[in-house]
Each structure stands twice: as C-alpha cells, then as structure tokens.
Scaffold this active site. Structure first.
Site, PDB file in Angstrom:
ATOM      1  N   LYS A 112      22.561  30.700  -7.562  1.00  0.00           N
ATOM      2  CA  LYS A 112      23.646  30.817  -8.541  1.00  0.00           C
ATOM      3  C   LYS A 112      23.346  29.916  -9.744  1.00  0.00           C
ATOM      4  O   LYS A 112      22.974  28.754  -9.574  1.00  0.00           O
ATOM      5  CB  LYS A 112      24.960  30.414  -7.874  1.00  0.00           C
ATOM      6  CG  LYS A 112      26.190  30.537  -8.733  1.00  0.00           C
ATOM      7  CD  LYS A 112      27.427  30.123  -7.943  1.00  0.00           C
ATOM      8  CE  LYS A 112      28.702  30.264  -8.746  1.00  0.00           C
ATOM      9  NZ  LYS A 112      29.891  29.864  -7.960  1.00  0.00           N
TER      10      LYS A 112
ATOM     11  N   SER B   4      35.074  31.664  -4.599  1.00  0.00           N
ATOM     12  CA  SER B   4      33.913  32.082  -5.381  1.00  0.00           C
ATOM     13  C   SER B   4      32.692  32.463  -4.560  1.00  0.00           C
ATOM     14  O   SER B   4      31.745  33.034  -5.099  1.00  0.00           O
ATOM     15  CB  SER B   4      33.522  30.987  -6.383  1.00  0.00           C
ATOM     16  OG  SER B   4      34.453  30.931  -7.438  1.00  0.00           O
TER      17      SER B   4
ATOM     18  N   SER C 114      33.163  33.420  -8.661  1.00  0.00           N
ATOM     19  CA  SER C 114      32.195  33.238  -9.723  1.00  0.00           C
ATOM     20  C   SER C 114      30.763  33.544  -9.298  1.00  0.00           C
ATOM     21  O   SER C 114      29.878  33.707 -10.134  1.00  0.00           O
ATOM     22  CB  SER C 114      32.275  31.803 -10.249  1.00  0.00           C
ATOM     23  OG  SER C 114      32.026  30.857  -9.222  1.00  0.00           O
TER      24      SER C 114
END
Length: 529
Positions: A130, A229, A205
């Site tokens: 990420k 997330s 996210s």
C-alpha cells in the site's frame, strides 16, 4: 434511546447534503458506461494460483525459480493494471534483480531447505505494498497532489520484516486521498476499479492493494486499517484480510501519521487471496511482538463459542444490511453448526446503533497530554499551507480543485464540528466494550456484517458516507477481525463477513477463516466465465 436535538439536526443536515451531492454527482461524476460489466482476462498462468507459502516451498525446492514467479506476476500486472489502475508505481527491474539473487542464494545454500524455511520463510515470493507505507525509493504521497515527488527513504517496519523474510516488493498501490475514505480515488493517481466490475469501487483506503490482489496481480500484500481500510477493500474484492489487535504490528513510517488517540485504533495487517497465508504473514509482520499472540496454538473450532449479529440494530446513519448479505451470514451459521456440531447464538447489542458516533468521537479525542489530532485541512495542504475546505468546494464545482469531494467533505465536517465530547456517546462505548469483552472472552467468535451493501458504483459512497461504521466500531473497541470472502452474489460481486474475537485472540479468527475458505470456496477468479 431517543436522539438528542443536535443528533436529529445532524441527521437532517446529512440527508440534505446527500441530496445535493446526488445531483452534483449525476452531473459531474458519471462513470463510463463501457466500464460497467467489463471483465478482466482470466488467469492463465498456474503459478498465479499457488498460495504464497506453497510458492516459497516450490522456490526453496527449486521446482520453480523466483525469477519465473516474479516474472509471472509482472506479466499479470501489465495485463490487468490498465483496467484497474491499482499499481501506481512499479519496481519491476529491481524485483527481477532481487529474484535472481534469491535463485543464486538457493543454489549456494548448503544448510538444506529447512534452514531456508526457518530463516527466510517468504524467500522469493512477490509482494505488493500500500502506497501509504514507506517502501524505500518509492512514492509516499497517499494521493495528495502537493506531495508529488515525495519518496520514502526507509522501509516501514512491517515492510522491512517481510523483505527480511525474503519477500520481493513489486510496487506500491493506490489509496484514497490521505487514507480517509472508502474509495481508492485521488487527483494524483486517479481512480482504482474493482476487478469484478470496473464500474464498482474497490474500497479504501487499501483499495489498490485489494484490487490487484483480487485480480491475481499479487499473492500477498500489506494494508492498514483505522476504520475498515483493510476489511472493506477485502470484502468488496473477495479476498482475505486481517485487522490485527492494535499494538502488535508496528504502524510507524506510514503517511499520514496518527495524532491524538488515533494510534490506539490503527492496525496494520496482511491481505491475501488464500487463508493459509494469513497466519504466516502476520507472524512475520509482527516481528518480536508475535509472542503477544498465540499463533502457534492449535485451534479446535468445535470448542469455540460462536455468536452472530446480523445488523447494527437500526442505526439512523447507516443503510440496512441487504438481503443477500443477511442470507449469506445465515448460511455461514448453518454451515458452522453442521460442520462443527456447535450452536451459533444470535445476539443483539443495541449500542451498536451508535457505532458511527462512537468512532467519530474517539477519533477526535486528544492524546494523554491534551494535544488534539492534526487538523485534516492541514494534512490536505502538506507540505504547504493548510487547505481551506470551503474554497476547495467552490473550486471542485468548477473542476479546479486538487482534492476529491471525499477529502473536501471531511475538511468541511471538521470545520463545523461540534467540539464538545458527548458524555452519552462515551458511555455507550464503554458499555459496548464491556458487553463485547464479556461475550467473547478467550474462546468466543462473533460473525458480523462487513458493510450494508456489496461494492457500490464509483462515487456512490458519497451518498452513503457512514456505512463504514460496521467496520469502524471494531477499531475503537480494539478487537482483532478477519475479513472472509463467501463467494459471489447474483450480480457477480463478492460476498463476505467479519469474524471477530477478543483482544489478542487473533489466532481464533484466522482459524475460522481457513475453515470458511474450505466451506465457501474462498477467492474466485474475476476473469473466469
């Protein structure tokens, strides 16, 4: 319990803003009709269908080279990323060089396979990361235009531990702007798409991470979770993800940094397509803190106590849970009872209807020294001057803002926030914490919806902004949660649910995930006919 006058006003304002947003979105944010329903190419290379732990074994035994595996994943990313926009910066050349070094190391190793497995359990296995995690030499922007050009100089601790275990990063993946929204969209990298339907969101996210994993462009990845997330993207994309008990996996060297009491609620954890990879990944990512968990304890599922809560009890902020998700949770209950001979008790915790208020209140609390969280508008403008949300809203309406509507809305909410902490909300959290801690104990497992709906169309979360409360409440309660895929629904979109256990009982939810994968089939190729 009746809503206060302030809460009723907030609900009314939320509905009014939603109506305005709906009109704006229909005019300004129409998705491309060609995206909806378009499918990815199916997985053709069998190497892409091997769990990470099995790939590592094959590489150690020289049944396949690390270069072959890394190249297979590079090929897949190049095939699917033009559809998805999930990987925003690759390091393919470096990854192939590192894979060649792995193959050379294996050729020269004289201690045997067992020595390599103990020292380098993920040797030669590709990894996606990420973009909010520091990965040396790669961007660290979280989609903020003003941070364009910011490059990480170190590895975040979980990334460093995975690399030390032999994993090879292929690149970094897209996030929502500043990691504070459940759609992976920003004005630096653009919009990421769901591999099961390109007209749908991949969540956020960690949306880019889940999207590329589900598309078989990666086999393992890392995510972070402060309101869902990890779990929402894993749910929307039909893969596994684990929100670790807070404090076990380091959250250092991520952007944005936590402030106030937010560090108590942020968890980093593994994301993957195969349940068997969750526990080994968590053991590596936790490092020395792995001793806090009972990861080596064999779990007898027949001796666990199981509970099920089908919805939040009718929160005014969230949509009702859809029929297909209620049905699949019911099928999970039936399957567990049939397979294990247990009784899954359906329970109700009425205080769950305050999940959003609890999350919102506790995310805004100051730290022990009285220092409040960093203003979101300040993060929006970093490294320059703070953004002015009202001005950014006007610019957005003219198509001139560098910020997404989600970020602007959060800035506006912050600017108009009722500053006084509600004693009522604090009381609801403390009572809910007590109820769940007593319910779960050291041997209880809870089934709870991941979200009220399957993956919605792009931008539609703006019309349902509080549905993340189904995941967010579990951050505030500090409980470990594993997100489990449960096949596909009538529209071909992933179904799933959260499996929750008591604090530091992560091994229980991971064991249930392995069982549910066998029972419901786990991840499905989004390109399959």
């Amino acid at each position: 319990m009746a809503l206060s006058g302030l809460e009723r006003a907030q609900v009314w304002l939320s509905k009014a803003v939603t109506g305005v947003l709906l009109i704006l979105l229909r005019f300004l944010s129409r998705g491309s009709p060609a995206e909806t329903g378009k499918k990815l190419p199916p997985v053709r290379d069998p190497l892409l269908l091997v769990p990470a732990t099995q790939l590592a074994k094959k590489i150690r035994r020289k049944e396949v080279s690390s270069v072959e595996v890394v190249q297979a994943y590079i090929n897949r990313i190049q095939e699917v990323n033009p559809f998805l926009n999930a990987v925003v910066k690759d390091r393919f050349a470096s990854a192939l060089q590192e894979a060649a070094q792995v193959d050379k190391l294996i050729e020269e190793e004289t201690g045997g396979e067992e020595v390599l497995e103990d020292r380098l359990p993920l040797l030669g296995v590709p990894l996606s990361v990420k973009e909010s995690f520091s990965l040396q030499g790669m961007p660290l922007t979280t989609g903020v235009v003003s941070r364009r050009g910011v490059v990480a100089s170190v590895d975040a601790p979980p990334v460093a531990l995975l690399k030390r275990a032999g994993a090879i990063p292929l690149g970094v993946t897209n996030t929502s702007e500043l990691c504070m929204w459940f759609e992976a969209h920003n004005h630096l990298y653009g919009l990421t798409r769901n591999p099961y339907d390109l007209g749908r969101i991949p969540g956020g996210s960690s949306g880019g991470e889940a999207s590329i994993l589900a598309a078989a462009g990666a086999v393992i990845g890392v995510g972070s979770d402060i309101g869902g997330s990890i779990r929402m993207p894993c749910f929307f994309n039909g893969i596994f993800g684990h929100k670790t008990t807070p404090g076990v996996v380091s959250s250092d060297s991520q952007y944005p940094p936590t402030s106030g009491r937010q560090g108590e609620y942020l968890s980093s954890g593994p994301m993957c397509r195969y349940a068997q990879d969750l526990l080994p990944l968590l053991r590596v990512m936790a490092g020395a803190n792995a001793s806090m968990l009972s990861l080596d304890t064999k779990v007898d599922l027949k001796k666990l106590r199981f509970f099920s809560i089908p919805h939040d009890g009718g929160c005014v902020w969230t949509n009702p849970v859809s029929r297909e998700l209620l049905d699949v949770q019911r099928r999970v209950v039936q399957r567990l009872e049939a397979d294990l001979g247990v009784k899954v008790q359906q329970v109700a915790l009425p205080r769950l209807r305050y999940s959003f208020q609890i999350w919102d209140t506790y995310m805004s609390l100051p730290d022990k020294d009285g220092k409040p969280p960093l203003p979101f508008s300040e993060l929006m403008g970093e490294p320059g001057r703070p953004a002015w949300p009202f001005w950014e809203l006007l610019k957005w309406m003219l198509g001139r803002s560098n910020h997404t509507m989600a970020a602007i809305s959060l800035g506006l909410l912050e600017a108009t926030r009722w500053s006084k902490t509600s004693a009522f909300v604090v009381q609801q959290k403390e009572e809910l914490q007590r109820e769940l801690d007593q319910l779960l104990g050291p041997d209880g497992v809870l089934l709870y919806p991941s979200h009220p709906r399957v993956a919605p169309p792009h931008h539609h979360p703006l019309l349902r902004p509080f549905d993340f409360a189904y995941t967010g409440i579990l951050n505030i309660l500090g409980l470990p949660v594993t997100q489990c895929p449960l096949g596909l629904g009538p529209e071909g979109l992933p179904l799933g649910l959260q499996v929750v256990a008591g604090r530091l009982q992560d091994h229980l939810t991971l064991a249930v995930a392995v069982h549910l994968e066998k029972a419901f089939g786990g991840w499905r190729d989004p390109g399959a006919e």
